[in-house]
Scaffold this motif. Structure first.
Motif, PDB file in Angstrom:
ATOM      1  N   UNK A   1      31.363 -83.304 -23.884  1.00 52.36           N
ATOM      2  CA  UNK A   1      31.328 -84.643 -25.007  1.00 52.36           C
ATOM      3  C   UNK A   1      31.996 -83.690 -26.405  1.00 52.36           C
ATOM      4  N   UNK A   2      32.110 -84.902 -27.375  1.00 54.46           N
ATOM      5  CA  UNK A   2      32.624 -85.025 -28.308  1.00 54.46           C
ATOM      6  C   UNK A   2      32.028 -85.699 -29.544  1.00 54.46           C
ATOM      7  N   UNK A   3      31.669 -85.699 -30.791  1.00 50.44           N
ATOM      8  CA  UNK A   3      31.662 -86.246 -31.513  1.00 50.44           C
ATOM      9  C   UNK A   3      32.376 -87.773 -31.850  1.00 50.44           C
ATOM     10  N   UNK A   4      31.969 -88.584 -32.144  1.00 51.74           N
ATOM     11  CA  UNK A   4      33.742 -90.128 -32.311  1.00 51.74           C
ATOM     12  C   UNK A   4      34.235 -89.449 -33.397  1.00 51.74           C
TER      13      UNK A   4
ATOM     14  N   UNK B   1      31.197 -89.622 -29.115  1.00 53.92           N
ATOM     15  CA  UNK B   1      32.668 -90.211 -28.377  1.00 53.92           C
ATOM     16  C   UNK B   1      32.083 -91.383 -26.901  1.00 53.92           C
ATOM     17  N   UNK B   2      32.466 -91.612 -26.534  1.00 56.40           N
ATOM     18  CA  UNK B   2      32.573 -92.878 -25.306  1.00 56.40           C
ATOM     19  C   UNK B   2      32.318 -91.979 -24.057  1.00 56.40           C
TER      20      UNK B   2
ATOM     21  N   UNK C   1      46.315 -88.311 -21.147  1.00 56.98           N
ATOM     22  CA  UNK C   1      46.170 -87.576 -22.572  1.00 56.98           C
ATOM     23  C   UNK C   1      46.030 -88.483 -24.226  1.00 56.98           C
ATOM     24  N   UNK C   2      46.711 -90.095 -24.230  1.00 58.84           N
ATOM     25  CA  UNK C   2      45.895 -90.933 -24.460  1.00 58.84           C
ATOM     26  C   UNK C   2      44.024 -92.240 -24.920  1.00 58.84           C
ATOM     27  N   UNK C   3      44.092 -91.549 -22.850  1.00 58.20           N
ATOM     28  CA  UNK C   3      43.026 -92.062 -23.435  1.00 58.20           C
ATOM     29  C   UNK C   3      41.580 -91.014 -23.690  1.00 58.20           C
ATOM     30  N   UNK C   4      41.938 -89.878 -23.420  1.00 54.16           N
ATOM     31  CA  UNK C   4      41.166 -89.006 -23.929  1.00 54.16           C
ATOM     32  C   UNK C   4      40.729 -88.957 -24.992  1.00 54.16           C
ATOM     33  N   UNK C   5      41.688 -89.254 -26.267  1.00 49.17           N
ATOM     34  CA  UNK C   5      41.194 -88.342 -27.511  1.00 49.17           C
ATOM     35  C   UNK C   5      40.785 -90.194 -28.958  1.00 49.17           C
TER      36      UNK C   5
END
Length: 150
Positions: free
Chosen positions: A14-17, A96-97, A145-149
């Motif tokens: 997971x990533x930072x927001x 990130x969520x 992809x539009x929901x991943x980022x």
């Protein structure tokens, strides 16, 4: 069978927001140690934790006593609170969520451990978005992809 026998290796990413660069080399070792302690507290022992300024990878042995979703939620909540105490630079830190989680077979544990260990070198050649898409495709996960980022 009178007992439950479980051995599930999970690769969590997971990533930072907004993929903001917060996890610099000044704080990463302490953060990874803190996350390893959280994993241990939930009996989901971390084998390797690594990443770069904008994301992390955790390879752990998931406990039979906790759902993956709950483990990730606890790691994110506690580590986010913790990192915000580390100075002014980190006051606006958020994860990130979402997250990615992938099963790892016993024969691949060492390969994934090495992969996570060498994240900073790996990302000199490839960005996080490309890496994450490759992991999704390797595991044959359908995604939009539009929901991943977000």
């Amino acid at each position: 069978m009178s007992q439950s026998l479980v051995k599930n290796y999970i690769h969590i990413v997971f990533s930072t927001k907004y993929r903001n660069d917060f996890i610099d080399e000044k704080i990463e070792k302490e953060l990874y140690t803190y996350i390893a302690t959280l994993c241990k507290d939930f009996e989901s022992y971390a084998l390797q934790i690594g990443g770069t300024d904008d994301h992390i990878h955790i390879l752990c042995r998931l406990s039979r006593k906790i759902a993956l979703m709950k483990l990730v939620q606890e790691i994110k909540a506690h580590s986010s609170k913790w990192i915000k105490t580390k100075g002014e630079k980190y006051e606006n830190f958020f994860w990130q969520n979402g997250y990615g989680a992938f099963s790892v077979g016993e024969k691949d544990v060492q390969m994934i451990t090495n992969y996570i260990k060498n994240q900073r070198q790996h990302h000199q050649k490839q960005d996080f978005k490309t890496e994450f898409i490759e992991i999704l495709e390797k595991h044959k996960i359908d995604y939009d992809e539009k929901y991943i980022w977000d």
